[in-house]
Scaffold this motif. Structure first.
Motif, PDB file in Angstrom:
ATOM      1  N   VAL A  15      26.468 -65.303 -50.376  1.00 55.74           N
ATOM      2  CA  VAL A  15      26.592 -63.849 -50.212  1.00 55.74           C
ATOM      3  C   VAL A  15      25.269 -63.227 -49.757  1.00 55.74           C
ATOM      4  O   VAL A  15      25.175 -62.706 -48.660  1.00 55.74           O
ATOM      5  CB  VAL A  15      27.139 -63.125 -51.466  1.00 55.74           C
ATOM      6  N   MET A  16      24.225 -63.291 -50.598  1.00 52.50           N
ATOM      7  CA  MET A  16      22.892 -62.797 -50.227  1.00 52.50           C
ATOM      8  C   MET A  16      21.863 -63.683 -50.912  1.00 52.50           C
ATOM      9  O   MET A  16      21.899 -63.834 -52.129  1.00 52.50           O
ATOM     10  CB  MET A  16      22.712 -61.343 -50.674  1.00 52.50           C
ATOM     11  N   ASP A  17      20.967 -64.270 -50.119  1.00 49.20           N
ATOM     12  CA  ASP A  17      19.965 -65.170 -50.713  1.00 49.20           C
ATOM     13  C   ASP A  17      18.853 -64.367 -51.392  1.00 49.20           C
ATOM     14  O   ASP A  17      18.782 -63.139 -51.293  1.00 49.20           O
ATOM     15  CB  ASP A  17      19.423 -66.172 -49.694  1.00 49.20           C
ATOM     16  N   GLY A  18      18.004 -65.090 -52.106  1.00 54.95           N
ATOM     17  CA  GLY A  18      16.948 -64.454 -52.885  1.00 54.95           C
ATOM     18  C   GLY A  18      15.945 -63.683 -52.053  1.00 54.95           C
ATOM     19  O   GLY A  18      15.490 -62.614 -52.455  1.00 54.95           O
ATOM     20  N   LEU A  19      15.598 -64.206 -50.882  1.00 55.79           N
ATOM     21  CA  LEU A  19      14.609 -63.528 -50.039  1.00 55.79           C
ATOM     22  C   LEU A  19      15.157 -62.201 -49.522  1.00 55.79           C
ATOM     23  O   LEU A  19      14.462 -61.183 -49.560  1.00 55.79           O
ATOM     24  CB  LEU A  19      14.182 -64.429 -48.880  1.00 55.79           C
ATOM     25  N   GLU A  20      16.397 -62.189 -49.066  1.00 53.18           N
ATOM     26  CA  GLU A  20      17.012 -60.948 -48.584  1.00 53.18           C
ATOM     27  C   GLU A  20      17.137 -59.940 -49.729  1.00 53.18           C
ATOM     28  O   GLU A  20      16.862 -58.751 -49.561  1.00 53.18           O
ATOM     29  CB  GLU A  20      18.387 -61.220 -47.967  1.00 53.18           C
ATOM     30  N   PHE A  21      17.527 -60.421 -50.916  1.00 55.24           N
ATOM     31  CA  PHE A  21      17.586 -59.547 -52.090  1.00 55.24           C
ATOM     32  C   PHE A  21      16.222 -58.911 -52.351  1.00 55.24           C
ATOM     33  O   PHE A  21      16.102 -57.704 -52.545  1.00 55.24           O
ATOM     34  CB  PHE A  21      18.028 -60.327 -53.337  1.00 55.24           C
ATOM     35  N   LEU A  22      15.166 -59.741 -52.336  1.00 56.50           N
ATOM     36  CA  LEU A  22      13.817 -59.256 -52.630  1.00 56.50           C
ATOM     37  C   LEU A  22      13.384 -58.184 -51.633  1.00 56.50           C
ATOM     38  O   LEU A  22      12.837 -57.147 -52.017  1.00 56.50           O
ATOM     39  CB  LEU A  22      12.829 -60.421 -52.635  1.00 56.50           C
ATOM     40  N   LYS A  23      13.640 -58.424 -50.352  1.00 58.03           N
ATOM     41  CA  LYS A  23      13.265 -57.443 -49.321  1.00 58.03           C
ATOM     42  C   LYS A  23      13.984 -56.115 -49.550  1.00 58.03           C
ATOM     43  O   LYS A  23      13.378 -55.044 -49.447  1.00 58.03           O
ATOM     44  CB  LYS A  23      13.581 -57.987 -47.932  1.00 58.03           C
ATOM     45  N   GLN A  24      15.278 -56.170 -49.865  1.00 52.03           N
ATOM     46  CA  GLN A  24      16.034 -54.935 -50.101  1.00 52.03           C
ATOM     47  C   GLN A  24      15.603 -54.261 -51.405  1.00 52.03           C
ATOM     48  O   GLN A  24      15.505 -53.037 -51.474  1.00 52.03           O
ATOM     49  CB  GLN A  24      17.534 -55.221 -50.100  1.00 52.03           C
ATOM     50  N   LEU A  25      15.340 -55.066 -52.434  1.00 52.85           N
ATOM     51  CA  LEU A  25      14.883 -54.512 -53.711  1.00 52.85           C
ATOM     52  C   LEU A  25      13.602 -53.722 -53.531  1.00 52.85           C
ATOM     53  O   LEU A  25      13.481 -52.589 -54.011  1.00 52.85           O
ATOM     54  CB  LEU A  25      14.639 -55.636 -54.725  1.00 52.85           C
ATOM     55  N   ARG A  26      12.626 -54.306 -52.860  1.00 54.02           N
ATOM     56  CA  ARG A  26      11.303 -53.679 -52.731  1.00 54.02           C
ATOM     57  C   ARG A  26      11.330 -52.384 -51.928  1.00 54.02           C
ATOM     58  O   ARG A  26      10.410 -51.580 -52.040  1.00 54.02           O
ATOM     59  CB  ARG A  26      10.305 -54.671 -52.127  1.00 54.02           C
ATOM     60  N   THR A  27      12.375 -52.148 -51.133  1.00 57.23           N
ATOM     61  CA  THR A  27      12.466 -50.891 -50.377  1.00 57.23           C
ATOM     62  C   THR A  27      13.403 -49.885 -51.039  1.00 57.23           C
ATOM     63  O   THR A  27      13.563 -48.784 -50.536  1.00 57.23           O
ATOM     64  CB  THR A  27      12.944 -51.148 -48.926  1.00 57.23           C
ATOM     65  N   SER A  28      14.015 -50.249 -52.171  1.00 54.29           N
ATOM     66  CA  SER A  28      14.927 -49.330 -52.858  1.00 54.29           C
ATOM     67  C   SER A  28      14.166 -48.507 -53.894  1.00 54.29           C
ATOM     68  O   SER A  28      13.080 -48.889 -54.332  1.00 54.29           O
ATOM     69  CB  SER A  28      16.072 -50.112 -53.510  1.00 54.29           C
ATOM     70  N   PRO A  29      14.727 -47.353 -54.309  1.00 53.41           N
ATOM     71  CA  PRO A  29      14.054 -46.513 -55.313  1.00 53.41           C
ATOM     72  C   PRO A  29      13.805 -47.296 -56.608  1.00 53.41           C
ATOM     73  O   PRO A  29      14.723 -47.884 -57.168  1.00 53.41           O
ATOM     74  CB  PRO A  29      15.056 -45.367 -55.544  1.00 53.41           C
ATOM     75  N   GLY A  30      12.558 -47.332 -57.058  1.00 56.84           N
ATOM     76  CA  GLY A  30      12.189 -48.061 -58.276  1.00 56.84           C
ATOM     77  C   GLY A  30      12.050 -49.555 -58.073  1.00 56.84           C
ATOM     78  O   GLY A  30      11.723 -50.284 -59.008  1.00 56.84           O
ATOM     79  N   GLY A  31      12.286 -50.025 -56.862  1.00 62.66           N
ATOM     80  CA  GLY A  31      12.294 -51.460 -56.573  1.00 62.66           C
ATOM     81  C   GLY A  31      10.932 -52.132 -56.575  1.00 62.66           C
ATOM     82  O   GLY A  31      10.843 -53.359 -56.513  1.00 62.66           O
ATOM     83  N   GLN A  32       9.855 -51.335 -56.657  1.00 63.99           N
ATOM     84  CA  GLN A  32       8.513 -51.925 -56.753  1.00 63.99           C
ATOM     85  C   GLN A  32       8.170 -52.283 -58.197  1.00 63.99           C
ATOM     86  O   GLN A  32       7.253 -53.053 -58.444  1.00 63.99           O
ATOM     87  CB  GLN A  32       7.463 -50.941 -56.211  1.00 63.99           C
TER      88      GLN A  32
END
Length: 121
Positions: free
Chosen positions: A57-74
């Motif tokens: 579905v979504m690998d860890g690297l893609e998840f991480l990239k999306q997480l870091r650009t989402s609100p609170g994702g840092q």
């Protein structure tokens, strides 16, 4: 109590990580892939994320990239936990926002060491 989201498509790995992290007094949530993990982070951002690389579905690297650009994702400390052990993968993970990197198989000592290095414990 600090929270940790364990993201891995292997139920065995999630179970082992849960046992170790609960002994370390973390409250645990689980996700089977990156998309499910993003949904969980949207509803409640964890303090830490133990993240597999290779998932459907979504690998860890893609998840991480999306997480870091989402609100609170840092905010969450992200520790990759994977069989990918070459420098290219490790470098890509760190450049994409991972805080640390653990090789599978892992044990409590390894997780404690990495979580201590990132200031989680």
């Amino acid at each position: 109590m600090k929270t940790c989201l364990v993201v891995d498509d292997s139920s065995v790995i999630r179970k082992v990580a849960r046992r170790i992290l609960e002994e370390m007094e973390f409250s645990i949530e689980e996700a089977e892939d990156g998309k499910e993990a993003l949904d969980r982070c949207t509803s409640a951002m964890p303090d830490a994320i133990l993240l597999d690389w290779n998932m459907p579905v979504m690998d860890g690297l893609e998840f991480l990239k999306q997480l870091r650009t989402s609100p609170g994702g840092q905010k969450p400390v992200v520790v990759f936990c994977t069989t990918e052990n070459d420098m290219k993968h490790i470098t890509k993970a760190i450049e994409s926002g991972a805080n640390e990197y653990i090789m599978k198989p892992f044990d409590r000592e390894i997780i404690e060491s990495k979580f201590a290095q990132t200031g989680l414990i």
